[in-house]
Scaffold this active site. Structure first.
Site, PDB file in Angstrom:
ATOM      1  N   LYS A 186       8.798  33.385  -9.123  1.00  0.00           N
ATOM      2  CA  LYS A 186       8.540  34.700  -9.696  1.00  0.00           C
ATOM      3  C   LYS A 186       7.533  35.442  -8.840  1.00  0.00           C
ATOM      4  CE  LYS A 186       6.133  36.967 -13.528  1.00  0.00           C
ATOM      5  NZ  LYS A 186       5.352  36.818 -14.766  1.00  0.00           N
ATOM      6  N   GLU A 231      -3.294  43.380 -22.441  1.00  0.00           N
ATOM      7  CA  GLU A 231      -3.443  41.970 -22.068  1.00  0.00           C
ATOM      8  C   GLU A 231      -4.908  41.578 -21.911  1.00  0.00           C
ATOM      9  OE1 GLU A 231      -1.131  38.695 -19.325  1.00  0.00           O
ATOM     10  OE2 GLU A 231      -0.526  40.791 -19.353  1.00  0.00           O
TER      11      GLU A 231
END
Length: 431
Positions: A186, A231
Site C-alpha cells: 500500500k 484522525e
C-alpha cells in the site's frame, strides 16, 4: 535546532517560564474559538472543548530525522525549569505547548513547538485561563471577550497544485502497477490545490468555520497550518494510550437511506478492509513496545462525517511501567507512530521512498503530527489531514491537501473522486 529568545534578546532558558492557571466561571467563555485574536493564534478543538492560545512565550523549530527528539528534549528542559501554579489540574491546564511536525525527515522542512502567552481551555464543563511569561508572574487581567468576526478571503481563486487531476491519476496508476508487481502492499498518495486571495488570509476565518461544520473532528491551527482532522494519532493521559485509525473512505450523498447502504458497502469492501488492516497493524506494531497491554478490535466501525464515511478502529493500550510513563511522552509516541500506514503505506520505508519518487509534491507538515502536550508529557496528537497551509509573507496563498490510500485494486478515477471529497472541508471553510 533553532529556538526563540525571550523579549530583550536574553539567552534562551536564562529565565524559567512562570505559569499560572486559574479556573473561570462556567459562563465566562461562550466559545473558545471566538476568543482568538489575530496575533499568533493556536487552536485544538473538538465539540466546543479543547485549548486555544495566543502570543508566544517560547518556541523552538526543528528539522531532519531528529526533529521529534530535539523538540521533545527542548520541551523536557522547559518543563523541568518552569514554575507552575495550576489550580485546575486537568488535561490541557498548566504549562502546555502546541506543535506541528513535518511529514518527512528532510532538513529543509521545519517543525515547530510553541508555548503561548495565554491559553484558555475547557473540558468536562470546567473552563480555565493560563498565563505564561519568562521569569515573572502575569496577573490574570487578560480580556476574554469574543473578537470581531474575521474577514473571509477576498476574490478567492482555485488552481491545480503540483499536478493536475489527470496527471495525478497517472501517478496512481503507476503505484497500482508497482503494488501489482509485488514492490509493496500500500502507498498513500497526496495532491494539492492552490487557493489565492487578493488580501491576506486571516486563518481564524476558516478555523471558525471548520470548528462549526465538523464538531466531531479535531480542529487545529499551529503556525499557519490549519484543518479539521478526523484522525487522532495518539492520546496519552495518565498512563492510558489511545489511537484512532482511519483508512477506507466513501463519499456521502446527503440522502440518509442511501448513505446507510453506502456505509454497509464500505464495511464489506475487500479493498477498503485490506487498506484498513494495514493501517491498524502499523499502529499496533508501533505502540506495542511501549504498552504492557493493548486492545485491538477485530473489526472496524464506520465513522460518519458530514462529507465522507471512514472505516475506523480505536486502538488502546496501557503504558508499560512507571518509568516508561514518565520517559515516553505523547510526542515520543507520536514519533513512534509516524508515518503510519494510514498516511505512508506498507512497508513503511518502501512506501515513503515511493512517495518521494512519484508524488511530485512537497508535503511540508501535511499528514504530520499536530496537537498539544503538557509538562508531564500527556497530550493529544492528531494527523494533519483535511488541512491547508497559509504560505509566504503576503499570506495570500493557501495550499490545500488531500491523500488517498492506494492498494492493488485501486481505480485511479475513483481515487481522484475520493481526493476531491477530502478537499471539500477546507475548500468550503475558505469560502
Amino acid at each position: 535546532m533553532t529556538q526563540g529568545a525571550p523579549a530583550g534578546g536574553a539567552a534562551p532558558h536564562a529565565l524559567p517560564l512562570v505559569v499560572r492557571t486559574a479556573a473561570l466561571d462556567a459562563d465566562a467563555v461562550a466559545s473558545l474559538v471566538d476568543l482568538l485574536p489575530a496575533g499568533d493564534p493556536v487552536a485544538w478543538l473538538r465539540r466546543g472543548d479543547g485549548v486555544v492560545g495566543w502570543g508566544v512565550a517560547a518556541s523552538v523549530r526543528t528539522g531532519g530525522p531528529r526533529r521529534f527528539e530535539d523538540a521533545d528534549a527542548w520541551w523536557a528542559e522547559q518543563a523541568a525549569h518552569a514554575v507552575v501554579r495550576d489550580d485546575v489540574d486537568l488535561p490541557g491546564s498548566g504549562l502546555v505547548c502546541f506543535g506541528s511536525f513535518a511529514f518527512t525527515d528532510g532538513v529543509a522542512e521545519e517543525s515547530v513547538l510553541v508555548v503561548p502567552e495565554v491559553v484558555v481551555g475547557r473540558r468536562d464543563g470546567v473552563t480555565w485561563v493560563t498565563t505564561v511569561a519568562r521569569g515573572e508572574l502575569r496577573l490574570h487581567d487578560v480580556p476574554l471577550e469574543p473578537q470581531p468576526a474575521p474577514p473571509g478571503p477576498v476574490n478567492l481563486r482555485f488552481a491545480d497544485g503540483a499536478r493536475s487531476g489527470e496527471e495525478w491519476m497517472g501517478v496512481v496508476a503507476d503505484a497500482v502497477a508497482r503494488i501489482g508487481a509485488g514492490d509493496l502492499e500500500k502507498v498513500v498518495l497526496a495532491r494539492d490545490l492552490i487557493a489565492t486571495s487578493d488580501e491576506p488570509v486571516d486563518v481564524r476565518y476558516p478555523v471558525r468555520r471548520l470548528a462549526e461544520a465538523y464538531p466531531t473532528c479535531w480542529t487545529f491551527h499551529v503556525d499557519g497550518l490549519f484543518g479539521a482532522t478526523p484522525e487522532l494519532l495518539v492520546r496519552r493521559e495518565r498512563g492510558l494510550v489511545t489511537s484512532r485509525v482511519l483508512a477506507g473512505t466513501i463519499r456521502r450523498t446527503g440522502d440518509d437511506e442511501r448513505d446507510l447502504a453506502l456505509a454497509a458497502t464500505l464495511a464489506r469492501s475487500s479493498k477498503d478492509l485490506e487498506e484498513h488492516e494495514y493501517a491498524v497493524r502499523s499502529v499496533a506494531d508501533a505502540l506495542g513496545p511501549h504498552c504492557s497491554s493493548m486492545n485491538v478490535p477485530e473489526a472496524p466501525f464506520v465513522l460518519h462525517l458530514p462529507n465522507v464515511m471512514h472505516l475506523a478502529t480505536d486502538v488502546a493500550g496501557v503504558v508499560g511501567v512507571v518509568g516508561d510513563a514518565v520517559a515516553v511522552s505523547s510526542l515520543a509516541l507520536a514519533a513512534a507512530l509516524h508515518p503510519s500506514a494510514a498516511v505512508g503505506g506498507t512497508p513503511t520505508r518502501v512506501a515513503t521512498d515511493l512517495i518521494a519518487e512519484i508524488e511530485g509534491m512537497r508535503r511540508g507538515r501535511y499528514a504530520g503530527p499536530v496537537g498539544w502536550m503538557d509538562a508531564t508529557g500527556d497530550g493529544e496528537w492528531g494527523i494533519a489531514l483535511r488541512s491547508a497551509e497559509i504560505e509566504g509573507p503576503s499570506r495570500t496563498t493557501v495550499r490545500l491537501f488531500a491523500g488517498c490510500g492506494i492498494v492493488a485494486d485501486s481505480d485511479p478515477a475513483a481515487e481522484l473522486v475520493e481526493s476531491q471529497a477530502k478537499l471539500v472541508p477546507v475548500r468550503d471553510a475558505l469560502g
